[in-house]
Design an enzyme around this catalytic site. Structure first.
Site: not given
Length: 380
Positions: A276, A295
């Site tokens: 992301h 992440c």
């Protein structure tokens, strides 16, 4: 230390470029067997323009590593820190994943210089094994995130289309190694805060500061109903956060200040691990970027989104632009999902054949090499 019976081993001309990792292994193994290598002892910070007895040692080490190839002898003697030596040290630091590439001989750079060549040889063997496994599974088109390099590459039929910095999981919340596919992207994502992050990071700060949720634009939702049910501040019961039948959870609406930024990439079967955007752009200026909760944050997410849509959906350049003019969430599935490989390579060659060593952030090399013993690298 290398066995003295091998002290006369023939040492090839030092270089930073190799045709293969196998060739790099041969060089470092010969350096180890030659008996020439020795460590640099602790000392002062040394930089361009300094004169010190250790400058000559530094020059020798950078010659062994292939970073220093003076065409003429040092103008002011072997102990003077001249410009060619400064440039060589910059190259060494960049190739070895130093936190700061500043051309200064300090504690961290001394530690990198003092990794013995037999350890480097074992490390190269370990990564030959990893890359052989990768080559057996990767197709012609893929995204690779290499954790120790803190970088992502988008490769299509051998051509690197994109190369960018990443931020990966810190030591306590490691990014896993896996191979999956990127199945879709989300423009203007919202963020459903995972329980682990809420409990470890957010709720303690909220208890200390009643205004913390408002500052972070976080809301408390009840369950997963559609439409969402927002719990007013006056009715929030901390005992119900991520617990029980009346399940309360944290949620952040889409927008420029969202933790996930303007776009995220969903990965098949990866649970809460995805790629992301991020609004913490300043972290990409740091050399070693292990900051996330697992992440993978991207330096150029919009460029990756556009390139993947072109490859996977035959989209035209610029098709996404209008979607970023609002904060409306849009899910776009890839017609032809693209492979994603998250790897842990601590030694590799770039497209020019230059040898790099990465940060063993999660101490995985250390564990394997300790278990297998020096010179006896186990598969891993």
């Amino acid at each position: 230390m290398a066995d003295t019976q091998h002290s006369r081993a023939t040492l090839a001309v030092a270089t930073t470029r190799f045709s293969s990792l196998e060739q790099a292994f041969v060089y470092y193994n010969k350096l180890a067997l030659s008996g020439r290598w020795s460590a640099i002892s602790a000392g002062p910070l040394l930089k361009l323009g300094d004169s010190h007895e250790q400058v000559g040692q530094l020059r020798q080490h950078l010659s062994w590593s292939g970073d220093y190839h003076p065409e003429v002898p040092a103008a002011k003697g072997d102990g003077y820190f001249d410009e060619p030596l400064h440039q060589a040290l910059l190259r060494f630091q960049e190739r070895h994943g130093a936190a700061k590439v500043d051309g200064i001989l300090g504690p961290e750079t001394r530690n990198l210089l003092n990794v013995p060549p037999w350890i480097r040889a074992d490390q190269i063997l370990l990564n030959i094994n990893r890359q052989e496994q990768f080559g057996a599974t990767a197709g012609p088109r893929y995204v690779q995130v290499n954790i120790p390099a803190y970088r992502l590459k988008l490769v299509d039929d051998g051509t690197v289309l994109l190369d960018m910095k990443t931020i990966v999981g810190r030591q306590s919340r490691q990014t896993p190694v896996f191979s999956r596919v990127l199945r879709s992207l989300v423009v203007n994502p919202s963020w459903s805060v995972p329980r682990s992050i809420a409990m470890k990071d957010i709720l303690p700060k909220w208890k200390r500061d009643n205004s913390y949720l408002d500052k972070q634009n976080l809301q408390v939702l009840s369950g997963w109903q559609v439409p969402s049910v927002v719990v007013p501040n006056s009715a929030i019961d901390l005992a119900k956060m991520y617990r029980g039948a009346e399940y309360y959870r944290l949620w952040q609406p889409p927008g420029p200040g969202n933790t996930l930024g303007r776009v995220k990439f969903e990965v098949s079967g990866s649970g809460s691990i995805y790629l992301h955007d991020t609004h913490s752009r300043q972290l990409f200026a740091v050399g070693r970027r292990g900051f996330s909760s697992g992440c993978i944050r991207l330096e150029k997410p919009l460029e990756l989104a556009e390139q993947l849509l072109i490859l996977a959906n035959a989209a035209q350049p610029g098709e996404l632009d209008a979607l970023f003019e609002t904060t409306r969430t849009r899910h776009i599935r890839f017609d032809n999902p693209v492979e994603l490989h998250v790897t842990y390579w601590t030694a590799w060659l770039d497209e020019s054949g230059t040898l790099y060593f990465g940060d063993d952030l999660y101490r995985r090399d250390e564990a394997v090499l300790t278990e297998s013993g020096a010179g006896q690298v186990a598969a891993g």
